[in-house]
Design a protein around this motif. Structure first.
Motif, PDB file in Angstrom:
ATOM      1  N   UNK A  67      -3.153  -8.464   9.059  1.00 30.95           N
ATOM      2  CA  UNK A  67      -3.131  -9.248   7.865  1.00 30.95           C
ATOM      3  C   UNK A  67      -3.447  -8.980   6.729  1.00 30.95           C
ATOM      4  N   UNK A  68      -4.826  -8.270   6.626  1.00 31.26           N
ATOM      5  CA  UNK A  68      -5.376  -7.626   5.410  1.00 31.26           C
ATOM      6  C   UNK A  68      -4.611  -6.804   5.004  1.00 31.26           C
ATOM      7  N   UNK A  69      -4.116  -5.729   5.662  1.00 30.93           N
ATOM      8  CA  UNK A  69      -3.300  -4.803   5.306  1.00 30.93           C
ATOM      9  C   UNK A  69      -1.840  -5.266   4.635  1.00 30.93           C
ATOM     10  N   UNK A  70      -1.273  -6.226   5.202  1.00 34.02           N
ATOM     11  CA  UNK A  70      -0.166  -6.666   4.785  1.00 34.02           C
ATOM     12  C   UNK A  70      -0.426  -7.377   3.486  1.00 34.02           C
ATOM     13  N   UNK A  71      -1.488  -8.068   3.245  1.00 29.93           N
ATOM     14  CA  UNK A  71      -1.622  -8.708   2.080  1.00 29.93           C
ATOM     15  C   UNK A  71      -1.906  -7.676   0.888  1.00 29.93           C
ATOM     16  N   UNK A  72      -3.024  -6.799   1.133  1.00 28.41           N
ATOM     17  CA  UNK A  72      -3.007  -5.493   0.151  1.00 28.41           C
ATOM     18  C   UNK A  72      -1.648  -4.986  -0.119  1.00 28.41           C
ATOM     19  N   UNK A  73      -0.824  -4.519   0.607  1.00 32.79           N
ATOM     20  CA  UNK A  73       0.317  -3.838   0.441  1.00 32.79           C
ATOM     21  C   UNK A  73       1.106  -4.721  -0.278  1.00 32.79           C
ATOM     22  N   UNK A  74       1.310  -5.995  -0.285  1.00 28.72           N
ATOM     23  CA  UNK A  74       2.158  -6.690  -0.793  1.00 28.72           C
ATOM     24  C   UNK A  74       1.479  -7.005  -2.214  1.00 28.72           C
ATOM     25  N   UNK A  75       0.431  -6.845  -2.499  1.00 24.91           N
ATOM     26  CA  UNK A  75      -0.361  -7.115  -3.974  1.00 24.91           C
ATOM     27  C   UNK A  75       0.132  -6.100  -4.451  1.00 24.91           C
ATOM     28  N   UNK A  76      -0.067  -4.454  -3.957  1.00 26.70           N
ATOM     29  CA  UNK A  76       0.329  -3.461  -4.513  1.00 26.70           C
ATOM     30  C   UNK A  76       1.626  -3.428  -5.053  1.00 26.70           C
ATOM     31  N   UNK A  77       2.538  -4.009  -4.020  1.00 31.29           N
ATOM     32  CA  UNK A  77       4.133  -3.849  -4.167  1.00 31.29           C
ATOM     33  C   UNK A  77       4.256  -4.675  -5.587  1.00 31.29           C
ATOM     34  N   UNK A  78       3.839  -5.867  -5.344  1.00 33.44           N
ATOM     35  CA  UNK A  78       4.115  -6.886  -6.418  1.00 33.44           C
ATOM     36  C   UNK A  78       3.507  -6.405  -7.993  1.00 33.44           C
ATOM     37  N   UNK A  79       2.545  -5.933  -7.955  1.00 36.00           N
ATOM     38  CA  UNK A  79       2.027  -5.408  -9.320  1.00 36.00           C
ATOM     39  C   UNK A  79       2.761  -4.443  -9.758  1.00 36.00           C
ATOM     40  N   UNK A  80       3.239  -3.385  -9.030  1.00 38.68           N
ATOM     41  CA  UNK A  80       4.093  -2.283  -9.184  1.00 38.68           C
ATOM     42  C   UNK A  80       5.562  -2.874  -9.479  1.00 38.68           C
ATOM     43  N   UNK A  81       5.727  -3.904  -9.041  1.00 38.18           N
ATOM     44  CA  UNK A  81       7.152  -4.383  -9.270  1.00 38.18           C
ATOM     45  C   UNK A  81       7.052  -5.185 -10.893  1.00 38.18           C
TER      46      UNK A  81
END
Length: 133
Positions: A67-81
């Motif tokens: 869950x933590x990994x997924x949330x961090x990866x999503x945050x990283x992705x959304x900021x880059x997007x």
């Protein structure tokens, strides 16, 4: 571990307040829609938003839950997007169709919300992971 994600939350909130002030003043949005240099400035401001993942995530991602990994990866992705979408908006010339510029601007505004939500979720996941059971 929460500090880098918390800092990103603050950067996005500042960016949002700059783009859409709390008093609902849309002067800046109209300027962005009508002026190529304002679009470029908006993209330059968005490019300053960073999300530095905790070093533990980069070195040993397996110490975090899925869950933590997924949330961090999503945050990283959304900021880059957000950065990419702002850049695409900045690439539109003044000669572009007003409808196209407006659509890109709306996409950036929606992406600000997405990036804010994703970083908030990542922050909460990190907080929860840091609490003893």
């Amino acid at each position: 571990m929460t500090t880098p994600v918390g800092a990103t939350q603050i950067e996005i909130a500042k960016f949002r307040c700059y783009v859409v002030p709390s008093d609902s003043d849309q002067t800046y949005l109209l300027e962005v829609r009508n002026d190529e240099s304002a679009r470029k400035y908006l993209a330059a401001q968005a490019s300053k938003i960073t999300i530095d993942l905790p070093s533990q995530f980069l070195d040993k991602a397996d110490i975090f839950s899925e869950t933590v990994n997924n949330r961090l990866a999503n945050a990283f992705s959304q900021v880059n997007r957000l950065k990419k979408m702002s850049s695409l908006l900045a690439d539109l010339l003044d000669s572009a169709l007003e409808e196209e510029i407006s659509q890109h601007l709306m996409a950036v505004l929606n992406q600000i919300k997405e990036a804010e939500q994703a970083t908030a979720e990542a922050f909460q996941a990190l907080l929860k992971a840091g609490k003893p059971s």
